[in-house]
Design an enzyme around this catalytic site. Structure first.
Site, PDB file in Angstrom:
ATOM      1  N   GLY A 155      -2.738  -4.667  56.222  1.00 31.65           N
ATOM      2  CA  GLY A 155      -1.952  -4.978  57.398  1.00 31.65           C
ATOM      3  C   GLY A 155      -2.706  -5.855  58.376  1.00 31.65           C
ATOM      4  O   GLY A 155      -3.528  -6.689  57.983  1.00 31.65           O
ATOM      5  N   HIS A 156      -2.435  -5.638  59.651  1.00 29.13           N
ATOM      6  CA  HIS A 156      -2.976  -6.491  60.710  1.00 29.13           C
ATOM      7  C   HIS A 156      -4.484  -6.323  60.857  1.00 29.13           C
ATOM      8  O   HIS A 156      -5.208  -7.300  61.042  1.00 29.13           O
ATOM      9  CB  HIS A 156      -2.269  -6.128  62.027  1.00 29.13           C
TER      10      HIS A 156
END
Length: 303
Positions: A265-266
């Site tokens: 993810g981020h």
């Protein structure tokens, strides 16, 4: 074991914290963190790289262990954060370096490159955006609305990004194995943005963020002119800066190295540290500058 030093420097009257590790004669790598965290996000990456590279990771003003003056004592814009970072590098005698940018670190890094294009030897972007393609509309809609018309109708949605649940989601969205992410990360970030007055700091940066989009054409021209070596290693599940933002770099840098990491993810370092560090080591080894590009000068205070 790699020794990581925790240092402070007084920069333009502000106390700036930075982590430093690795041989001083080695090529320098500058690590620029994103929102809502600090150089703490690099706590595991630094020892994975510092055997071969000289690594510097500052906390931006308003974040982590750096000063966080109130909004009436410091102009919280990305230009101002860049001013501090640039002054820190000058104070430390760093004249050529590669940089790793993530989230807020990207617009700071792009400004550094535009100001001194010859200083940048290589770029690693880990979910650090430079193209309209990268913005995921559902996430950015309230940010744009607040920036265009700050006030009681738009501020609550922007302010919600400072909640514990919103910060937790930044760490976990798109992550295939959420149990691999240390919950201390979002707890620590939430404590820091919850310090008295820090909400106003973050809201000021939210308002200023749209100005980064106006900079993009100049960034793309810099890429085309200088063809800086670039590695994009990107969490494929990021719902803030989507994978299209990583692919877009090849528009201006045809030789850019792009890796979309499934299940990431981020905050990719929290779940895929070994994968990211392996790509970085290979990439930087292929694009090392001439050693000895850094000189030590007085002005930094050891913690």
């Amino acid at each position: 074991m790699v020794e990581i030093l925790h240092r402070y420097a007084t920069v333009r009257g502000h106390r700036v914290f930075y982590r430093e590790a690795g041989p001083r004669e080695a090529p320098t790598l500058l690590l620029l963190h994103g929102f809502p965290t600090s150089s703490r996000m690099f706590r595991h990456l630094i020892p994975a790289l510092a055997d071969r590279f000289h690594v510097i990771a500052p906390d931006h003003i308003g974040f982590g262990n750096s000063d966080a003056p109130p909004v009436d004592a410091f102009t919280y814009t990305f230009d101002s954060l860049t001013d501090i970072t640039e002054a820190l590098l000058n104070q430390l005698g760093v004249t050529r370096y590669a940089m790793y940018v993530q989230d807020y670190g990207a617009p700071i890094g792009w400004r550094l490159a535009l100001r001194s294009p010859g200083a940048i030897t290589a770029v690693i972007t880990q979910n650090g955006n430079a193209y309209e393609d990268g913005f995921v509309p559902d996430f950015w809609k309230p940010v744009w609305a607040y920036g265009e018309n700050p006030g009681p109708l738009t501020e609550p949605a922007a302010r919600s990004a400072l909640s514990l649940e919103a910060i937790r989601r930044q760490y976990l969205h798109g992550v295939e194995r959420p149990e691999s992410v240390d919950p201390d990360t979002w707890a620590a970030d939430h404590r820091e943005v919850s310090r008295p007055g820090n909400d106003l700091v973050q809201l000021a940066l939210f308002r200023d963020y749209a100005g980064n989009r106006l900079l993009y054409p100049r960034v793309h021209a810099y890429f085309r002119e200088h063809q800086v070596p670039l590695l994009a290693v990107w969490g494929a599940g990021d719902e803030i800066f989507g994978p299209a933002g990583a692919r877009a770099f090849t528009r201006d840098l045809p030789d850019a190295e792009i890796h979309l990491i499934p299940g990431g993810g981020h905050f990719l370092l929290e779940s895929h540290l070994d994968t990211v560090s392996a790509y970085i080591r290979g990439f930087l080894t292929a694009h090392q500058p001439v050693p000895g590009s850094r000189r030590q000068v007085e002005g930094a205070e050891a913690a």
